[in-house]
Design a protein around this motif. Sequence first.
Motif, short mmCIF file in Angstrom:
data_model
loop_
_atom_site.label_atom_id
_atom_site.label_comp_id
_atom_site.label_asym_id
_atom_site.label_seq_id
_atom_site.Cartn_x
_atom_site.Cartn_y
_atom_site.Cartn_z
N GLN A 643 0.83 -1.21 0.00
CA GLN A 643 0.00 0.00 0.00
C GLN A 643 0.86 1.26 0.00
O GLN A 643 0.44 2.31 0.48
CB GLN A 643 -0.95 0.01 1.20
CG GLN A 643 -1.91 -1.17 1.23
CD GLN A 643 -2.90 -1.09 2.38
OE1 GLN A 643 -3.52 -0.06 2.61
NE2 GLN A 643 -3.03 -2.19 3.13
N ILE A 644 2.09 1.14 -0.51
CA ILE A 644 2.96 2.31 -0.63
C ILE A 644 2.25 3.38 -1.48
O ILE A 644 1.71 3.08 -2.54
CB ILE A 644 4.30 1.94 -1.29
CG1 ILE A 644 5.02 0.86 -0.47
CG2 ILE A 644 5.19 3.17 -1.45
CD1 ILE A 644 5.45 1.28 0.90
N GLY A 645 2.25 4.59 -0.99
CA GLY A 645 1.57 5.68 -1.68
C GLY A 645 0.18 5.95 -1.15
O GLY A 645 -0.41 7.00 -1.45
N SER A 646 -0.38 5.03 -0.36
CA SER A 646 -1.71 5.24 0.21
C SER A 646 -1.62 6.20 1.38
O SER A 646 -0.58 6.33 2.04
CB SER A 646 -2.30 3.91 0.68
OG SER A 646 -2.44 3.00 -0.39
N SER A 647 -2.73 6.87 1.66
CA SER A 647 -2.76 7.84 2.76
C SER A 647 -3.63 7.30 3.90
O SER A 647 -4.56 6.52 3.68
CB SER A 647 -3.31 9.18 2.28
OG SER A 647 -4.62 9.03 1.75
N PHE A 648 -3.30 7.74 5.11
CA PHE A 648 -3.95 7.24 6.31
C PHE A 648 -4.13 8.38 7.31
O PHE A 648 -3.38 9.36 7.30
CB PHE A 648 -3.11 6.13 6.97
CG PHE A 648 -2.76 5.00 6.06
CD1 PHE A 648 -3.59 3.89 5.96
CD2 PHE A 648 -1.59 5.03 5.30
CE1 PHE A 648 -3.26 2.84 5.13
CE2 PHE A 648 -1.26 3.99 4.46
CZ PHE A 648 -2.10 2.88 4.37
N LEU A 711 2.11 6.74 3.22
CA LEU A 711 3.14 5.72 3.42
C LEU A 711 4.12 5.78 2.26
O LEU A 711 3.73 5.63 1.11
CB LEU A 711 2.50 4.34 3.51
CG LEU A 711 3.45 3.15 3.68
CD1 LEU A 711 4.22 3.25 4.98
CD2 LEU A 711 2.66 1.83 3.63
N VAL A 712 5.40 6.00 2.56
CA VAL A 712 6.40 6.11 1.50
C VAL A 712 7.39 4.95 1.51
O VAL A 712 8.08 4.72 0.52
CB VAL A 712 7.17 7.45 1.60
CG1 VAL A 712 6.25 8.62 1.37
CG2 VAL A 712 7.87 7.58 2.94
N GLU A 713 7.48 4.23 2.61
CA GLU A 713 8.43 3.11 2.68
C GLU A 713 7.98 2.12 3.74
O GLU A 713 7.50 2.51 4.81
CB GLU A 713 9.84 3.61 3.00
CG GLU A 713 10.90 2.52 2.98
CD GLU A 713 12.29 3.03 3.33
OE1 GLU A 713 13.21 2.22 3.40
OE2 GLU A 713 12.43 4.26 3.52
N ALA A 714 8.12 0.83 3.44
CA ALA A 714 7.82 -0.23 4.40
C ALA A 714 8.95 -1.24 4.37
O ALA A 714 9.35 -1.70 3.31
CB ALA A 714 6.49 -0.90 4.08
N ALA A 715 9.47 -1.60 5.54
CA ALA A 715 10.52 -2.61 5.67
C ALA A 715 9.95 -3.75 6.51
O ALA A 715 10.10 -3.76 7.74
CB ALA A 715 11.77 -2.03 6.31
#
Length: 768
Positions: A643-648, A711-715
Amino acid sequence: MRAPEPSREAILDFIETEREAGREVGRREIAKAFGLDAGGKIWLKRLLRELDEEGATSGDGVERPVHPRGALPPVLLSEIKSKDRDGDLVAAPLEWNVTDDGEPPRILIERPREFRSKRAAPAAGVGDQVLLKLTRLRGVDGFAYSGRVLKIMGKGKAQILGIFRALPDGSGRLVPIDKKAQGREALIPRGQTGEAQDGDLVSVALARETRFGPPEARVRERLGSIKSERAVSLIAIHSHGIPHIFQPATLAEAEAVKPAGTAGREDWRELDLITIDPADAKDHDDAVHAAPDPDPDNPGGHVVTVAIADVSAYVRPGSALDREALERGNSVYFPDRVVPMLPERISNDLCSLRQDEDRPALAVRLVLKADGTKKHHSFHRILMRSSAKLSYQQAQAAIDGKPDAVTGPIRDSILMPLWAAYGVAARARDGRQPLDLDLPERKLVLKPDGAVERVIVPERLAAHRLIEEFMILANVAAAETLEKHGSILIYRCHDEPSLEKMRALGEVLASIGIKLPKDGALRPVLFNRILAMIKGSENELLLNEVILRTQAQAEYVAENYGHFGLNLRRYAHFTSPIRRYADLIVHRALIAALKAGEDGLPRATTLAELREVATRISAAERRAMAAERETTDRLIAHFLADQIGSSFDGRIGGVNRAGLFVKLDDTGADGFIPASTIGADYYRYDEAAHALIGERSGESWRLGDRVHVRLVEAAPVAGALRFELLSEGRRVTPGRSGTRAARPPLPARGKGKASFGPAGRKKPGRRR
């Protein structure tokens, strides 16, 4: 004539002398040593508070031990960090808050020597976690203490854990699992990859460091594939050194155990005890029953029975089962698996209170008055037979007028009396005023392949509170009975918040216009009043979280100092010996004290031995909490990775110089916003306001503010998320720490409810 009050120096000298001699010292010991009367004890309590505030001592001295600031207890869980120039091992406390207490004391490990039994002391090495018996050295050669190794808790492997990524030329790279190490990968040359395949969890040893570029490493051990989320918990199991494979001797002993019979037990199989547990529970270690008290001298009273699986009948002191249970300390609950304290033969079979099957139990019969206070209680070693196995939802639906085929026949005869007894018990609880936090308890719902399907907030039911309150009553009764018999035991204690944390809370309250009272004794009711003031407001969730952070961490101890959160003077864990070693110790102590069998706590058990056990199982609990939390973070990061790029929508849950920590509403996921990415201004950290404030613009971001982020990055391997801000901050006059909202905050999302924590239940939650 009243004795003169001793000087501050005399008090400090006494504390120092007692601690050097290896003796615990608290307010009672100090008062006795100086012959203080009631007025002197009040003065002493105030003085110890002042000394703690000034940094001269640590510990409030009300009930718990007091020691000079930076001093350590006689027995301590430590980690061996290095060797000095003489080749001697050097250790440091395993848990140490550098911010609060400065640099940790250095401990010189005594070289192994022969004991009276001619058995050599355990041989430890760098990286090992060890239980030490300490001796004060007064800074000899830079060491504050020397320590003798009592037991090696975990062998250090000098390893780094990560995910192996294969490269085309036969070499590989290591993606570290530690959040702090993200971006610092290691290269694994050809021939040093072992049997690792792409996507495997591996441990590596660093071969050499280079001034430029990543370090080189070699694979030491392949721990398994993590190509599916179902294996994510493997990371936490290995990184925290959680024992998860039972030894052959332990399994053999469990399989050889024979079911307990009626010998030496009261036959309570006709009593309609029932179990009420989560719908997915695999074991059932507590059962309950209630009925009106027939005694005419107790009008409106109730008799409540709590029966707990008699684990001590099968796990004997010193056995292979016992040794491994102590090593594990507790069961560890992950979303996709459980690492049990005891083999399934014990936990899911012989000690699971299955419906219509005979099971041994240790029961407490509690007689409650009409106002909910306890009139008296008694313990019994019994053989029972559960009449029904219910889930919380089943029991609650029946009480709410929607019984099913199972609950319909027992609604009036069994369930209604339970709810009536809970009604009076709740009155006493409300009068006691325990800490009552209201925070969402999120649960991950997994797909068959172990991936996260969704994150939910289970409804908080009266059925949960009923079981919780009855378990608390049973735990208190256990502690009272053992104290009455003069027995040693392991208490569950919870200290009141420190002065430093109370100051921080006061600053947060001041920022929203609430003044924290400075006078009077610190009690849970103070926090409850604050929570009542902000209930329903935009700051409700924020203040619940801040007050939770203000609290000390509960622990197991052999000397009682009370439970602040529950507002109880004495409290011991009794209700879940299947999954907590502390409860097994309390069961054995009760059996010995009541002369209810030959399998109780051995007579030769000393207070010093119980101190060691308490230290070990407290450390095991903290280990489990960290592993559970990290696994949840990693699973949610996996869930959000696509969901990179999604807003929350979310809320700022922490602020420091580096940036903002944000908690998302829907999933509870935590992520970070670096300060360098917040607009085109320099943001100054205002500690008092818990805010980052723009030097030129005056735009500020404060603890608790509502935010909209992308969300711009997830590890996923590290469980780390990085966001960027999409919403605007508050506007303040540059140079001032006060903040003024530029617009109304975003509306709050849905919430769930939870009290201070479940008492002896099978899911981890917040541990009391």
